[in-house]
Design an enzyme around this catalytic site. Structure first.
Site, short mmCIF file in Angstrom:
data_model
loop_
_atom_site.label_atom_id
_atom_site.label_comp_id
_atom_site.label_asym_id
_atom_site.label_seq_id
_atom_site.Cartn_x
_atom_site.Cartn_y
_atom_site.Cartn_z
N ASP A 66 -2.33 16.34 -13.16
CA ASP A 66 -1.17 15.64 -13.68
C ASP A 66 -1.38 14.14 -13.77
O ASP A 66 -0.47 13.40 -14.12
CB ASP A 66 0.06 15.93 -12.81
CG ASP A 66 0.41 17.41 -12.81
OD1 ASP A 66 0.45 17.99 -13.91
OD2 ASP A 66 0.61 17.97 -11.73
N LEU A 116 1.33 23.94 -9.32
CA LEU A 116 0.70 24.81 -10.31
C LEU A 116 1.72 25.22 -11.37
O LEU A 116 2.14 26.36 -11.46
CB LEU A 116 0.09 26.06 -9.65
CG LEU A 116 -1.23 25.87 -8.94
CD1 LEU A 116 -1.79 27.20 -8.49
CD2 LEU A 116 -2.24 25.16 -9.81
N HIS A 117 2.10 24.26 -12.18
CA HIS A 117 2.96 24.54 -13.32
C HIS A 117 2.07 25.05 -14.45
O HIS A 117 0.89 25.35 -14.24
CB HIS A 117 3.77 23.30 -13.72
CG HIS A 117 2.92 22.12 -14.06
ND1 HIS A 117 2.38 21.93 -15.31
CD2 HIS A 117 2.49 21.09 -13.30
CE1 HIS A 117 1.66 20.82 -15.32
NE2 HIS A 117 1.71 20.28 -14.10
N ALA A 118 2.57 25.16 -15.64
CA ALA A 118 1.89 25.85 -16.74
C ALA A 118 0.44 25.39 -17.00
O ALA A 118 -0.46 26.21 -17.05
CB ALA A 118 2.70 25.73 -18.03
N ALA A 178 -1.98 25.94 -13.95
CA ALA A 178 -2.03 27.39 -13.72
C ALA A 178 -2.88 28.07 -14.79
O ALA A 178 -3.63 28.99 -14.50
CB ALA A 178 -0.63 27.98 -13.69
#
Length: 87
Positions: free
Chosen positions: A86, A14-16, A19
């Protein structure tokens, strides 16, 4: 109250970007939701800073909790968390 444990599907956690999608959806459901990584403390799932600070990686298990008895809320959020944003 409803609770669900979910395994994160995004290859980079859960990167930018994922998230942001998740916290926007939490805000849209209109009920308080918390998220916790493993046995850690629960945080406000509508706060992008709080969610990113959890350091959630691919394959980590998180627990969502809401005061709503409507499991549809958790269904919507689970769909976002299990998807690989991703790819």
């Amino acid at each position: 109250m409803a609770e669900r444990t979910i395994r994160i599907g995004s290859a980079h956690g859960l990167h930018a970007r994922p998230a942001k999608l998740f916290t926007q959806e939490v805000s849209a459901v209109g009920v308080p939701v918390t998220i916790a990584k493993g046995d850690g403390a629960a945080v406000n799932a509508a706060s992008i800073l709080a969610v990113i600070a959890l350091g959630i990686d691919h394959g980590d298990e998180v627990t969502l909790t809401t005061e709503s008895a409507d499991t549809g809320v958790l269904d919507r959020l689970e769909a976002l968390l299990v998807a690989d944003h991703d790819a």
